[in-house]
Structures are given as structure tokens and as C-alpha cells.
Write a protein that holds these residues in place. Structure first.
Motif, PDB file in Angstrom:
ATOM      1  N   LEU A 121       9.916  21.103  39.223  1.00 39.53           N
ATOM      2  CA  LEU A 121       9.281  20.394  38.123  1.00 39.53           C
ATOM      3  C   LEU A 121       7.767  20.411  38.257  1.00 39.53           C
ATOM      4  CD1 LEU A 121      11.641  17.270  37.861  1.00 39.53           C
ATOM      5  CD2 LEU A 121      11.636  19.329  36.431  1.00 39.53           C
ATOM      6  N   THR A 122       7.302  20.542  39.486  1.00 39.83           N
ATOM      7  CA  THR A 122       5.859  20.625  39.761  1.00 39.83           C
ATOM      8  C   THR A 122       5.635  21.793  40.718  1.00 39.83           C
ATOM      9  OG1 THR A 122       5.999  19.174  41.690  1.00 39.83           O
ATOM     10  CG2 THR A 122       5.636  18.112  39.531  1.00 39.83           C
ATOM     11  N   PRO A 123       4.420  22.275  40.812  1.00 32.66           N
ATOM     12  CA  PRO A 123       4.141  23.300  41.816  1.00 32.66           C
ATOM     13  C   PRO A 123       4.368  22.695  43.221  1.00 32.66           C
ATOM     14  CG  PRO A 123       2.392  23.218  40.193  1.00 32.66           C
ATOM     15  CD  PRO A 123       3.250  22.022  39.944  1.00 32.66           C
ATOM     16  N   LEU A 124       4.845  23.511  44.160  1.00 39.07           N
ATOM     17  CA  LEU A 124       5.058  23.052  45.547  1.00 39.07           C
ATOM     18  C   LEU A 124       3.911  23.565  46.410  1.00 39.07           C
ATOM     19  CD1 LEU A 124       8.922  23.660  45.996  1.00 39.07           C
ATOM     20  CD2 LEU A 124       7.720  21.697  45.005  1.00 39.07           C
ATOM     21  N   ARG A 125       3.092  22.618  46.925  1.00 35.54           N
ATOM     22  CA  ARG A 125       1.900  23.019  47.683  1.00 35.54           C
ATOM     23  C   ARG A 125       1.795  22.345  49.067  1.00 35.54           C
ATOM     24  NH1 ARG A 125      -1.392  21.796  42.549  1.00 35.54           N
ATOM     25  NH2 ARG A 125      -1.508  23.780  41.471  1.00 35.54           N
ATOM     26  N   PRO A 126       2.727  22.332  49.931  1.00 39.52           N
ATOM     27  CA  PRO A 126       4.107  22.833  49.772  1.00 39.52           C
ATOM     28  C   PRO A 126       5.052  21.753  49.250  1.00 39.52           C
ATOM     29  CG  PRO A 126       3.739  22.225  52.037  1.00 39.52           C
ATOM     30  CD  PRO A 126       2.459  21.912  51.308  1.00 39.52           C
ATOM     31  N   ALA A 127       4.566  20.483  49.078  1.00 40.73           N
ATOM     32  CA  ALA A 127       5.452  19.419  48.606  1.00 40.73           C
ATOM     33  C   ALA A 127       5.367  19.293  47.092  1.00 40.73           C
ATOM     34  CB  ALA A 127       5.085  18.109  49.285  1.00 40.73           C
ATOM     35  N   GLY A 128       6.434  18.773  46.526  1.00 38.21           N
ATOM     36  CA  GLY A 128       6.471  18.561  45.085  1.00 38.21           C
ATOM     37  C   GLY A 128       7.821  18.025  44.676  1.00 38.21           C
ATOM     38  N   GLY A 186       8.542  25.639  37.598  1.00 37.37           N
ATOM     39  CA  GLY A 186       9.567  26.322  36.837  1.00 37.37           C
ATOM     40  C   GLY A 186      10.282  27.409  37.607  1.00 37.37           C
ATOM     41  N   SER A 187      10.002  27.532  38.902  1.00 38.21           N
ATOM     42  CA  SER A 187      10.664  28.554  39.709  1.00 38.21           C
ATOM     43  C   SER A 187      12.023  28.057  40.171  1.00 38.21           C
ATOM     44  CB  SER A 187       9.803  28.899  40.933  1.00 38.21           C
ATOM     45  OG  SER A 187       8.537  29.377  40.543  1.00 38.21           O
ATOM     46  N   LYS A 188      12.944  29.048  40.340  1.00 39.74           N
ATOM     47  CA  LYS A 188      14.252  28.725  40.870  1.00 39.74           C
ATOM     48  C   LYS A 188      14.145  28.552  42.394  1.00 39.74           C
ATOM     49  CE  LYS A 188      16.621  29.043  37.019  1.00 39.74           C
ATOM     50  NZ  LYS A 188      17.320  27.878  36.442  1.00 39.74           N
ATOM     51  N   ILE A 189      14.720  27.501  42.925  1.00 41.08           N
ATOM     52  CA  ILE A 189      14.657  27.226  44.370  1.00 41.08           C
ATOM     53  C   ILE A 189      16.037  26.880  44.891  1.00 41.08           C
ATOM     54  CG2 ILE A 189      12.231  26.515  44.444  1.00 41.08           C
ATOM     55  CD1 ILE A 189      13.200  23.622  44.281  1.00 41.08           C
ATOM     56  N   GLU A 190      16.205  27.031  46.245  1.00 43.69           N
ATOM     57  CA  GLU A 190      17.469  26.731  46.911  1.00 43.69           C
ATOM     58  C   GLU A 190      17.202  25.791  48.081  1.00 43.69           C
ATOM     59  OE1 GLU A 190      21.064  28.951  49.418  1.00 43.69           O
ATOM     60  OE2 GLU A 190      19.393  30.128  48.562  1.00 43.69           O
ATOM     61  N   ILE A 191      18.043  24.779  48.234  1.00 41.10           N
ATOM     62  CA  ILE A 191      17.919  23.839  49.361  1.00 41.10           C
ATOM     63  C   ILE A 191      18.500  24.495  50.608  1.00 41.10           C
ATOM     64  CG2 ILE A 191      18.589  21.588  50.281  1.00 41.10           C
ATOM     65  CD1 ILE A 191      18.722  20.570  47.400  1.00 41.10           C
ATOM     66  N   VAL A 192      17.689  24.586  51.653  1.00 45.82           N
ATOM     67  CA  VAL A 192      18.133  25.266  52.883  1.00 45.82           C
ATOM     68  C   VAL A 192      18.323  24.301  54.067  1.00 45.82           C
ATOM     69  CG1 VAL A 192      17.116  27.481  52.227  1.00 45.82           C
ATOM     70  CG2 VAL A 192      15.732  25.803  53.494  1.00 45.82           C
TER      71      VAL A 192
END
Length: 443
Positions: A396-403, A424-430
Motif C-alpha cells: 500500500l506504501t513504498p517499502l523503505r524498507p518498512a511500510g 503497488g508491487s506484489k510481495i510475499e511473506i517469507v
């Protein structure tokens, strides 16, 4: 008239009865007053500062009593050089004639003390000598100390016109005197006959009566000085071997008292050892009331630190006060610092071992925090949501690295695995750990 005569006769008879014993007493006192007084002072066991204190008291008593002669009844294996030196000075500063009666041994420091007296009388089985100076470990002292001791032995022999070579041979095995010593290379020790031959003894006497006959005071009034219980205690406490043991027992006992519930044996043992140390040094003449005051102040400050924490200030001041009292009570500040260091090391090692293998108990348990907040005890700060691992979402927000990101309509705070991730990027919880959710960009 007859009544008056009877009264007068009764008064005369009573006066006669009282005058006879009074005259006899005056006559007896005159006889006592005309007799010389001789003081017998025992010089026994180890020569140390407690013996020095006893000698000072004995010499003062002899001076106050107007003694005509002092006899040192000697039987000692030797002892501390500093105490022997002070006793020798006491002898040299005394105007009363002094005789040493060696019965049976005047070894090491005892030989040095005897050489400072006006004359030496030996028992037939007596011996005198073997006066090398050694350190606390039993090894030969350093060259500087040896040189000093040899000069003192030489001066003591010359004081009363004795040949100093024999005194030097008592302290230096390199001096060869084959006519009085065997085997070769050992310290000189003189028997009674040998001492008489080389003028290191004026006579041989089997007992007091022969001694008094030689001195010429066989009709003298004899005063025997005795070591009091307090002085015996002081001699024991001021022994250089006993001092570090007492300090170690004292400090270790107080530490163990913190480990034990209530005030029990360890606390009594520790307090008793320290009080014994100060009491013995006070009797020996080394400690004054200022040492006890510092000890009391020190204990008070330490107790304040235990029950009312003051960032360590009260504790440090208390320890400093106790150590200051010990230093004031000591006869040698250098020696006392060494004794304190030994006690600290012994106490530290023992305390570490006790706390390691037995844990914390008693008052120590109240001062040391041993509880921990764990999941087993119900302490949970943030639940780890392991079920989120592998889910795909969108930032929802840019990760810099948190968001922030959304996963199945749930908004979560996340942190990227490494670099920057655009909005708006697709991300995966690791990975998840408590409130920490780590993500990476999904391909």
C-alpha cells in the motif's frame, strides 16, 4: 582514783599490744626496703608485635617499681625482624641492668635480642644462634634485607664488647668458623660451653638460684611478669600468619551471611573474626578507638547500601571505611594491604563457587533478580503469526524498507527483506517473528 588507775593501766597495755606488731612491721618493711628487686620477664614463643607490647608493659612496670635488675627468661625460635628491632631498642634505652637467661633456646631473632642485653647466662643444655633472616615463604631474604640484618647482628655483638665474627656467622653461612661449627657451611649455633669459650655467655646456670648467685642478687625480691590472657590473645591475633586467615574468615563469613536466611553462624563467625582482629591489635597497642569507629561506620554504610540502594556509593564508602580501620590498626601498612588482598581473593573465589553451585538464597535472593518473563509463565508480548508465511499481497506504501501492505483484505505493517519496493508491487511473506513480518517482492 582506783577506777582512773585501772583505766590508765588498760590503755597502756592496749598501746603496748598495738606498738609491738607495728614496730615489728616497720622493722620488717625496713628490711624489705633494703632488699634489691629483680624482675623476671618471659620471652617465649614467636617474636612478634604482641610480644613487643608485653615487653613494653613489663619494662614500664620494672621502672615504676624501681627494679635493680631485669632478667629475660628466653625460650624462642625467633620471629619478625621488625619486632626484634623494636625490642632491642627498648633494651638499649633502659638504664636498668638486663641479663638474658637462655633456657633452652635463643634462636634467630631471639639471639639478636639476647646480644643487646648486658650479659647472657645459659642453661647447660641451651643453644643460641641460627639467625639468618628469611621471608614469609621460608626462603632466604633478598640481598638488601640480608645486608641490613648482618649489620644489626654485628652492632648488637659490639654493643657489649663481643667479637662480631660469631654473630655474623649466625646469620651468614658463608663465614667459616670450623673451631665452633660443624658441618661446614651451616649457620652458627652455639651451645652453652661454646658460648662461654667465645665470650658470648658470661656464665652457665642450671636454675634461678644459680643465676641469682652469679648476678649477686640471691637475696633479691623476685617479681614475675606474666602474660595476661588479653596479651596472649593479642600475640596470637597479631601473628603475620593469623592476620590474613582472620580477615578471610571475617569477609567470607559476612558474604555467606547474605547467602543464608536470617542472621546465623556465618554472620557471627565473620563479625567475631573482625572484632577479634581489632581487639587483638588494640591490646597490642596498634589500634585505637578510631579503628573501631571506622569499622562501625563501615558496617552501617554497607547495611544502608543493602537495604536502601544508593547506586553503590554507600557500599563503596562502607568498604573504604572498614579498610581504613584495618590500616589504622596495622603495624605495617604495606603488610596489611597484602593481607587484605589475600582475604579479598579468597572471599571472591569462595563466593563465586558457592553462588555457582548453590544459587542465591537468603538476603542475596532479594537483591538479585532471578525471575524471567517467558512464554511458559504466560508472558506473551506479540503473537507470532506463522500462518501468514507464503501469502501473497500488495504494498500500500513504498517499502523503505518498512511500510504497509494488504493481504486478503487485512492491512499489516511489514519490512522488506532487503532493498526498496515500490507502491503497488506484489510481495510475499517469507518470515514472521512476533510483530515483525518480513516480505520480498514476488515475481
Amino acid at each position: 582514783m582506783r577506777k582512773h588507775m585501772l583505766r590508765f593501766s588498760f590503755v597502756c597495755i592496749m598501746m603496748a599490744l598495738f606498738l609491738i606488731p607495728v614496730q615489728a612491721l616497720v622493722h620488717s618493711n625496713n628490711e624489705e626496703a633494703g632488699r634489691p628487686v629483680i624482675f623476671f620477664i618471659p620471652v617465649e614463643q614467636t617474636v612478634e608485635r604482641g610480644l613487643e607490647a608485653f615487653m613494653n608493659r613489663s619494662f614500664e612496670a620494672a621502672f615504676e617499681a624501681g627494679a635493680d635488675h631485669i632478667v629475660l627468661e628466653m625460650n624462642t625460635p625467633g620471629g619478625a625482624v621488625d619486632a626484634a628491632g623494636n625490642i632491642a631498642k627498648l633494651i638499649q634505652d633502659t638504664d636498668i641492668p638486663i641479663t638474658t637467661f637462655v633456657n633452652p633456646d635463643a634462636i634467630s631473632a631471639g639471639a639478636y635480642i639476647a646480644l643487646n642485653t648486658d650479659q647472657i647466662v645459659m642453661h647447660p643444655n641451651a643453644s643460641m644462634g641460627s639467625a639468618a633472616v628469611i621471608d614469609g615463604a621460608g626462603n632466604a631474604a633478598d640481598e638488601k634485607t640480608q645486608s641490613y640484618w648482618l649489620s644489626r647482628m654485628e652492632a648488637a655483638a659490639q654493643l657489649n664488647g663481643r667479637d662480631p665474627i660469631y654473630a655474623l656467622a649466625m646469620a651468614d653461612r658463608n663465614i667459616d668458623l670450623p673451631e665452633v661449627r660443624a658441618p661446614e657451611g651451616e649457620l652458627l649455633t652455639l651451645g652453652a660451653n661454646q658460648a662461654l669459650e667465645v665470650n658470648y655467655a658470661e656464665a652457665i646456670a642450671s636454675d634461678r638460684s644459680e643465676l641469682l648467685e652469679f648476678i649477686g642478687l640471691d637475696n633479691a625480691i623476685i617479681e614475675d611478669m606474666e602474660v595476661s590472657f588479653a596479651e596472649q590473645l593479642a600475640r596470637f591475633v597479631t601473628n603475620p600468619i593469623v592476620i590474613p586467615i582472620l580477615l578471610s574468615i571475617g569477609s567470607l563469613g559476612l558474604v555467606l551471611e547474605l547467602y543464608s536466611p536470617g542472621f546465623g553462624v556465618p554472620g557471627i563467625m565473620g563479625a567475631s573474626a573482625l572484632l577479634l582482629f581489632f581487639f587483638g591489635h588494640m591490646i597490642a597497642g596498634f589500634a585505637g578507638w578510631e579503628s573501631f569507629i571506622l569499622l562501625g561506620v563501615g558496617f552501617t554504610l554497607i547495611l544502608i547500601e543493602i537495604f536502601i540502594p544508593g547506586f553503590g556509593i554507600f557500599g563503596l564508602l562502607g568498604i573504604g571505611s572498614v579498610i581504613g580501620g584495618m590500616l589504622l590498626a596495622s603495624f605495617s601498612m604495606t603488610s596489611m594491604l597484602i593481607y587484605i588482598a589475600i582475604a579479598v581473593i579468597v572471599t571472591a573465589v569462595a563466593a563465586v563457587l558457592i553462588f555457582k553451585y548453590f544459587g542465591f538464597r537468603g538476603p542475596m535472593k532479594k537483591m538479585v533478580l532471578t525471575d524471567s518473563t517467558s512464554n511458559e509463565k504466560g508472558y506473551i508480548t506479540n503473537e507470532t503469526r506463522k500462518e501468514l508465511v507464503g501469502q501473497i499481497g500488495e504494498t500500500l506504501t513504498p517499502l523503505r524498507p518498512a511500510g504497509s501492505a494488504v493481504f486478503d483484505n487485512e492491512r499489516l505493517d511489514v519490512v522488506s527483506e532487503g532493498g526498496y519496493i515500490e507502491q503497488g508491487s506484489k510481495i510475499e511473506i517469507v518470515y514472521t517473528a512476533g510483530s515483525r513480518i518480513v516480505v520480498r517482492e514476488s515475481k
